[in-house]
Scaffold this motif. Structure first.
Motif, PDB file in Angstrom:
ATOM      1  N   GLY A 105      -5.070 -20.074 -60.099  1.00 50.78           N
ATOM      2  CA  GLY A 105      -4.031 -20.463 -59.461  1.00 50.78           C
ATOM      3  C   GLY A 105      -3.295 -21.723 -59.773  1.00 50.78           C
ATOM      4  O   GLY A 105      -2.066 -21.596 -59.675  1.00 50.78           O
ATOM      5  N   LEU A 106      -4.078 -22.848 -60.211  1.00 54.39           N
ATOM      6  CA  LEU A 106      -3.324 -24.043 -60.707  1.00 54.39           C
ATOM      7  C   LEU A 106      -2.648 -23.831 -62.003  1.00 54.39           C
ATOM      8  O   LEU A 106      -1.675 -24.535 -62.201  1.00 54.39           O
ATOM      9  CB  LEU A 106      -4.457 -25.151 -60.735  1.00 54.39           C
ATOM     10  N   ARG A 107      -3.289 -22.806 -62.916  1.00 53.45           N
ATOM     11  CA  ARG A 107      -2.646 -22.395 -64.066  1.00 53.45           C
ATOM     12  C   ARG A 107      -1.232 -21.601 -63.813  1.00 53.45           C
ATOM     13  O   ARG A 107      -0.220 -21.992 -64.486  1.00 53.45           O
ATOM     14  CB  ARG A 107      -3.537 -21.629 -64.845  1.00 53.45           C
ATOM     15  N   LEU A 108      -1.256 -20.922 -62.608  1.00 56.93           N
ATOM     16  CA  LEU A 108      -0.162 -20.316 -62.393  1.00 56.93           C
ATOM     17  C   LEU A 108       0.920 -21.225 -61.906  1.00 56.93           C
ATOM     18  O   LEU A 108       2.174 -21.305 -62.363  1.00 56.93           O
ATOM     19  CB  LEU A 108      -0.316 -19.228 -61.389  1.00 56.93           C
ATOM     20  N   LEU A 109       0.575 -22.242 -61.134  1.00 57.65           N
ATOM     21  CA  LEU A 109       1.396 -23.290 -60.657  1.00 57.65           C
ATOM     22  C   LEU A 109       1.877 -24.117 -61.868  1.00 57.65           C
ATOM     23  O   LEU A 109       3.114 -24.764 -61.965  1.00 57.65           O
ATOM     24  CB  LEU A 109       0.842 -24.201 -59.592  1.00 57.65           C
ATOM     25  N   ALA A 110       1.069 -24.516 -62.735  1.00 55.50           N
ATOM     26  CA  ALA A 110       1.584 -25.367 -63.856  1.00 55.50           C
ATOM     27  C   ALA A 110       2.627 -24.693 -64.701  1.00 55.50           C
ATOM     28  O   ALA A 110       3.421 -25.355 -65.209  1.00 55.50           O
ATOM     29  CB  ALA A 110       0.276 -25.813 -64.741  1.00 55.50           C
ATOM     30  N   GLN A 111       2.290 -23.433 -65.018  1.00 59.16           N
ATOM     31  CA  GLN A 111       3.330 -22.534 -65.564  1.00 59.16           C
ATOM     32  C   GLN A 111       4.682 -22.482 -65.053  1.00 59.16           C
ATOM     33  O   GLN A 111       5.744 -22.616 -65.506  1.00 59.16           O
ATOM     34  CB  GLN A 111       2.819 -21.019 -65.945  1.00 59.16           C
TER      35      GLN A 111
END
Length: 320
Positions: free
Chosen positions: A307-313
């Motif tokens: 989820g944090l990777r999706l947000l960072a992208q």
């Protein structure tokens, strides 16, 4: 010298921190109590409380990243990291490691006036960062100077309203130490322990993405702990409250867009850890199907990372 560095003949590992002098009892000189917290948390608090805008926040993230790379014991000649262009777009850049320190020096040198420069380095660059929560204007102004240095006057850096004196209500500092950070303590501990990701740089990126997500949630007034109390005096939003509804609406729209992106699989875990401050053990027991505690924690950790990777992208601070 640079040729020797490129050839690998000179150790690039930082042997001393030239900004350590910024911590030379500046709090005692100012006769003020500083709060020690990680640089990303300081940046998040400044943004959440309206002391800085988007441009200053991006400038702060840039400086924090440069400082992190400068302190890294890694010696690879090439460094890759995300940087913002003048048109507010983030992209992956690749530079030689020996250029990082001059770039960091240039950012700090661009801060006008020595007290402001010291406060900015103290809040973002030194290893044990801290800030005077009662008088954050020096750091806010320093970030504005850095934003202008990085992207120029045409970047339309938003002017931040800062009182000419230091008469900030002391209750603001109390709120920051309580409501703002209490719910994110566990998330902060995970970042400090590098539990968000094994890679140090990715660990920092995921933490920054989580802070942005939490900031929008709090500013939108969706969290009872972060809701606006209109019976209290509001500071640094201008001379009237006209900008508050617009600020809340924008934050709410950004949060809802991000929450939709996360979906049910990632959203529940990210909200529980980043916003509610729950541990992976609690979240794993609540949202996964595993009865075994170890498996539940591992599943929750995997969803949090995803989820944090999706947000960072989404925020443009991690390449897809």
């Amino acid at each position: 010298m640079h040729q020797a560095i490129r050839a690998g003949q000179v150790s690039e590992t930082m042997v001393s921190d030239p900004y350590e002098a910024a911590n030379d009892n500046i709090a005692e000189i100012q006769q003020a109590k500083t709060a020690q917290m990680p640089a990303p948390a300081i940046l998040g608090w400044l943004f959440t409380n309206g002391h800085i805008g988007n441009d200053e926040r991006d400038a702060g993230e840039h400086v924090i990243k440069l400082a992190s790379i400068a302190r890294s014991p890694l010696t690879s000649p090439i460094v890759r990291y995300s940087a913002r262009t003048v048109d507010r777009k983030w992209r992956q850049v690749e530079v030689q490691r020996h250029t990082i320190r001059p770039s960091l020096d240039a950012c700090i040198t661009a801060v006008r006036y020595e007290p402001r420069r010291k406060a900015t380095a103290q809040a973002l660059v030194v290893e044990e960062t801290n800030i005077d929560l009662d008088r954050p204007h020096r750091v806010a102004q320093g970030l504005a100077d850095i934003a202008r240095h990085l992207w120029g006057a045409t970047a339309a850096v938003a002017p931040i309203f800062v009182a000419a004196n230091d008469n900030q209500p002391a209750v603001d500092a109390a709120d920051a130490k309580g409501a703002v950070f209490r719910t994110s303590d566990n998330f902060q501990r995970m970042h400090t322990a590098r539990q968000l990701d094994d890679d140090p740089e990715t660990n920092d990126v995921l933490h920054a993405a989580g802070l942005r997500y939490a900031n929008d949630h709090h500013l939108a007034g969706l969290n009872p702990l972060g809701a606006i109390d209109y019976s209290r005096t509001q500071v640094d939003f201008g001379s009237s409250g006209e900008g508050m509804p617009e600020l809340m609406a924008g934050s709410r729209a950004r949060y809802r867009t991000a929450r939709t992106l996360l979906g049910s699989r990632y959203g529940a875990v990210v909200d529980a850890v980043v916003i509610e401050g729950k541990s992976l053990g609690q979240v794993g027991a609540e949202v996964t199907r595993f009865k075994d505690r170890g498996k539940a924690i591992a599943a929750a950790g995997e969803r949090l990372n995803g989820g944090l990777r999706l947000l960072a992208q989404r925020y443009g601070i991690l390449r897809a």
